[in-house]
Design a protein around this motif. Structure first.
Motif, PDB file in Angstrom:
ATOM      1  N   ASP A 104       0.806  -1.215   0.000  1.00 16.60           N
ATOM      2  CA  ASP A 104       0.000   0.000   0.000  1.00 16.60           C
ATOM      3  C   ASP A 104       0.842   1.270   0.000  1.00 16.60           C
ATOM      4  OD1 ASP A 104      -2.503  -1.308   0.066  1.00 16.60           O
ATOM      5  OD2 ASP A 104      -2.337  -1.612   2.240  1.00 16.60           O
ATOM      6  N   THR A 105       2.150   1.114   0.224  1.00 16.00           N
ATOM      7  CA  THR A 105       3.021   2.282   0.361  1.00 16.00           C
ATOM      8  C   THR A 105       4.125   2.259  -0.687  1.00 16.00           C
ATOM      9  OG1 THR A 105       2.637   2.265   2.752  1.00 16.00           O
ATOM     10  CG2 THR A 105       4.458   3.613   1.950  1.00 16.00           C
ATOM     11  N   GLY A 106       4.337   3.402  -1.317  1.00 22.86           N
ATOM     12  CA  GLY A 106       5.381   3.534  -2.324  1.00 22.86           C
ATOM     13  C   GLY A 106       6.326   4.674  -2.014  1.00 22.86           C
ATOM     14  N   LEU A 107       7.208   4.943  -2.955  1.00 21.65           N
ATOM     15  CA  LEU A 107       8.278   5.903  -2.727  1.00 21.65           C
ATOM     16  C   LEU A 107       8.646   6.578  -4.045  1.00 21.65           C
ATOM     17  CD1 LEU A 107      10.808   6.865  -0.934  1.00 21.65           C
ATOM     18  CD2 LEU A 107      11.963   4.887  -1.887  1.00 21.65           C
ATOM     19  N   ILE A 108       8.660   7.905  -4.039  1.00 20.81           N
ATOM     20  CA  ILE A 108       9.214   8.664  -5.156  1.00 20.81           C
ATOM     21  C   ILE A 108      10.205   9.646  -4.550  1.00 20.81           C
ATOM     22  CG2 ILE A 108       8.784  10.235  -7.081  1.00 20.81           C
ATOM     23  CD1 ILE A 108       5.997   9.022  -7.327  1.00 20.81           C
ATOM     24  N   PHE A 109      11.485   9.353  -4.722  1.00 21.66           N
ATOM     25  CA  PHE A 109      12.527  10.160  -4.088  1.00 21.66           C
ATOM     26  C   PHE A 109      13.521  10.592  -5.158  1.00 21.66           C
ATOM     27  CE2 PHE A 109      15.143  11.681  -0.712  1.00 21.66           C
ATOM     28  CZ  PHE A 109      14.322  11.719   0.414  1.00 21.66           C
ATOM     29  N   GLY A 110      13.584  11.885  -5.376  1.00 20.05           N
ATOM     30  CA  GLY A 110      14.341  12.421  -6.499  1.00 20.05           C
ATOM     31  C   GLY A 110      15.801  12.691  -6.213  1.00 20.05           C
ATOM     32  N   ALA A 111      16.572  12.773  -7.271  1.00 24.47           N
ATOM     33  CA  ALA A 111      18.000  13.113  -7.192  1.00 24.47           C
ATOM     34  C   ALA A 111      18.443  13.616  -8.556  1.00 24.47           C
ATOM     35  CB  ALA A 111      18.822  11.895  -6.789  1.00 24.47           C
ATOM     36  N   ALA A 112      19.507  14.404  -8.567  1.00 23.04           N
ATOM     37  CA  ALA A 112      20.082  14.845  -9.840  1.00 23.04           C
ATOM     38  C   ALA A 112      21.274  13.972 -10.198  1.00 23.04           C
ATOM     39  CB  ALA A 112      20.502  16.307  -9.746  1.00 23.04           C
ATOM     40  N   THR A 113      22.122  13.765  -9.222  1.00 23.86           N
ATOM     41  CA  THR A 113      23.273  12.874  -9.381  1.00 23.86           C
ATOM     42  C   THR A 113      23.371  12.056  -8.106  1.00 23.86           C
ATOM     43  OG1 THR A 113      24.701  14.593  -8.498  1.00 23.86           O
ATOM     44  CG2 THR A 113      24.603  14.388 -10.893  1.00 23.86           C
ATOM     45  N   ALA A 174       8.468  15.469  -7.325  1.00 21.44           N
ATOM     46  CA  ALA A 174       8.296  14.186  -6.637  1.00 21.44           C
ATOM     47  C   ALA A 174       7.072  14.216  -5.733  1.00 21.44           C
ATOM     48  CB  ALA A 174       9.546  13.860  -5.819  1.00 21.44           C
ATOM     49  N   LEU A 175       6.907  15.322  -5.034  1.00 23.00           N
ATOM     50  CA  LEU A 175       5.749  15.472  -4.145  1.00 23.00           C
ATOM     51  C   LEU A 175       4.443  15.373  -4.924  1.00 23.00           C
ATOM     52  CD1 LEU A 175       5.552  18.138  -1.323  1.00 23.00           C
ATOM     53  CD2 LEU A 175       3.545  17.500  -2.637  1.00 23.00           C
ATOM     54  N   MET A 190       2.573   7.486   0.235  1.00 22.67           N
ATOM     55  CA  MET A 190       3.766   7.644  -0.601  1.00 22.67           C
ATOM     56  C   MET A 190       4.789   8.480   0.172  1.00 22.67           C
ATOM     57  SD  MET A 190       3.330   6.047  -3.541  1.00 22.67           S
ATOM     58  CE  MET A 190       4.631   6.729  -4.556  1.00 22.67           C
ATOM     59  N   LEU A 191       5.982   7.939   0.305  1.00 23.05           N
ATOM     60  CA  LEU A 191       7.090   8.695   0.873  1.00 23.05           C
ATOM     61  C   LEU A 191       7.758   9.445  -0.273  1.00 23.05           C
ATOM     62  CD1 LEU A 191       8.895   9.367   3.299  1.00 23.05           C
ATOM     63  CD2 LEU A 191      10.228   7.312   2.790  1.00 23.05           C
ATOM     64  N   VAL A 192       7.774  10.763  -0.195  1.00 16.32           N
ATOM     65  CA  VAL A 192       8.291  11.573  -1.298  1.00 16.32           C
ATOM     66  C   VAL A 192       9.376  12.515  -0.794  1.00 16.32           C
ATOM     67  CG1 VAL A 192       6.103  11.471  -2.553  1.00 16.32           C
ATOM     68  CG2 VAL A 192       6.546  13.391  -1.017  1.00 16.32           C
ATOM     69  N   GLY A 193      10.268  12.899  -1.687  1.00 15.84           N
ATOM     70  CA  GLY A 193      11.319  13.833  -1.313  1.00 15.84           C
ATOM     71  C   GLY A 193      12.398  13.883  -2.372  1.00 15.84           C
ATOM     72  N   SER A 194      13.541  14.444  -1.991  1.00 13.86           N
ATOM     73  CA  SER A 194      14.673  14.517  -2.916  1.00 13.86           C
ATOM     74  C   SER A 194      15.936  14.812  -2.131  1.00 13.86           C
ATOM     75  CB  SER A 194      14.440  15.598  -3.980  1.00 13.86           C
ATOM     76  OG  SER A 194      14.320  16.880  -3.379  1.00 13.86           O
TER      77      SER A 194
END
Length: 424
Positions: A104-113, A174-175, A190-194
């Motif tokens: 039920d829980t996902g993750l979108i966590f951003g990065a550039a490098t 991402a949010l 959803m756990l979101v961030g960067s």
């Protein structure tokens, strides 16, 4: 029927504060996290200052096992995991390596490098013929999605797990991606961030472009000057921000603490047309992004009371303020309060949108507007558009319901999200 989406957990690793309590205190006090760095001087950088979070070895051991830390030197992944786990725990969940897989829980966590220092090690290792000594975590530490791979495994997340990358817009994007997944019923949480690495191999390209300030190497805390007449370029920063998003139904069901509600937002691109370039915004696209975010949130422009802007301390700050005044059709004393968290932490690149979203939620929750430090000499083009009292240089207590957060990134990409004080 679309699900309402709320924020039930926060985590932050910022140059001026690690953890929500320290970061909140720094925001209220107008504390800068910008310091001098000798290695930048050694590399003959024009800009020799930057914002780097302070993480002790003891702190690392609270999040990672000794095995995980062996050969580990990716600062961005480190920051992202600390912020993500803090947000997870803040929302009332445990971290258990033996837990059941949570579909039920996902993750979108951003990065550039990711893991540039580790990548550098790998290059030298290969060149020296020591490829077999690189270690088993080189790939995981150097792939852009390394942070989401680490975090999802530490937390046992079984829904969508991915890393997005859209330059300075990454965290805000991402949010909104996580928000839409919950809104459409594809996930409950959803756990979101960067996150963003630091150091000369990350910041060197910007120094070469001459977009970073070189005038405050002896006075680092005065270096980041968004909206100031004496702004001379941005100060680089690093860190991570994380938010646990949850459907309102799910949050109420388990009696969760609710920080705020995500009303909606918009992501778009200027397509590098109409004055937009790889490094400059298409003003029409920026205004459209703001207007569509308001429309998608079901509010009017008059209801926005505070803005946490992108505002990087470059020549484009005045254009950003002009775009806001035109998009909202508000100026002078009618304009909302506006601030730039970057005045205290620098420009944290891919991490900026998520750290600044956390800053926005803290201000909304605690009912204050954080100061714009180093902005006593407001840029005259901005002063002509907005009353100076709407750009506070000291903490301002203010009862408000709605704050807008926007990010505008390299590649002419834009994102704007609207947060509201929670009311059932």
């Amino acid at each position: 029927m679309k699900n309402r989406v709320v924020i039930t957990g926060l985590g932050v690793v910022a140059p001026n504060g690690v953890g929500v309590p320290d970061f909140t205190k720094a925001l209220k006090e107008g504390k800068s996290g910008i310091t001098c760095h000798d290695n930048l001087k050694d590399f003959k950088f024009s800009c020799q200052i930057g914002g780097i979070p302070q993480i002790s070895e003891e702190k690392k051991s609270q999040y990672f096992t000794d095995l995980q830390l062996r050969g580990f030197n990716s600062s961005g992944i480190l920051y992202g995991c600390i912020a993500g786990i803090d947000a997870w725990k803040d929302a009332g969940f445990d971290m258990d390596s033996e837990s059941q897989l949570d579909y039920d829980t996902g993750l979108i966590f951003g990065a550039a490098t990711s893991g540039v220092e580790k990548f550098r090690e790998a290059i030298y290792g290969v060149d020296d013929g020591n490829v077999r000594r690189l270690g088993s975590t080189v790939v995981l530490q150097t792939m852009t999605s390394g942070v989401s791979a680490y975090l999802s495994g530490m937390l046992g997340l079984g829904n969508q797990v991915t890393t997005n990358s859209s330059a300075c817009t990454t965290g805000t994007e991402a949010l909104l991606m996580g928000y839409e997944r919950i809104q459409n019923g594809k996930a409950k949480r959803m756990l979101v961030g960067s996150c963003s690495d630091h150091g000369p191999y990350i910041w060197g390209g910007f120094d070469a472009m001459r977009v970073m300030t070189y005038k405050h190497n002896e006075s680092p805390e005065e270096g980041s000057r968004p909206m100031s007449a004496t702004a001379s370029g941005f100060v680089p920063g690093s860190g991570a921000g994380a938010l646990l998003l949850e459907s309102l139904e799910c949050a109420l069901e388990r009696g969760a603490n609710i920080y705020a509600e995500v009303l909606g937002g918009e992501v778009n691109s200027g397509g590098q047309r109409q004055g937009g370039t790889l490094t400059a915004p298409n003003a029409e696209a920026v205004k459209r992004c703001i207007k569509k975010a308001i429309e998608n949130s079901g509010i009017t422009a008059k209801e926005i009371e505070v803005i946490n802007g992108h505002l990087t301390a470059t020549a484009k700050d005045a254009l950003e303020i002009e775009n806001w005044t035109n998009a909202l059709n508000r100026s002078g004393n009618d304009f909302p309060f506006i601030n730039s968290t970057k005045s205290m932490i620098g420009h944290c690149l891919a991490a900026s949108g998520s750290i600044e979203s956390v800053a926005s939620i803290i201000q909304l929750r605690e009912q204050f507007v954080a100061p714009n430090i180093n902005c006593e000499d407001l840029h005259p083009e901005i002063e002509a558009l907005v009353d100076s009292n709407k750009i506070p240089t000291e903490k301002t207590d203010f009862n408000f319901d709605i704050i807008a957060k926007a990010s505008f990134g390299f590649g002419d990409v834009n994102a704007c999200v609207i947060f509201k004080k929670f009311s059932d």
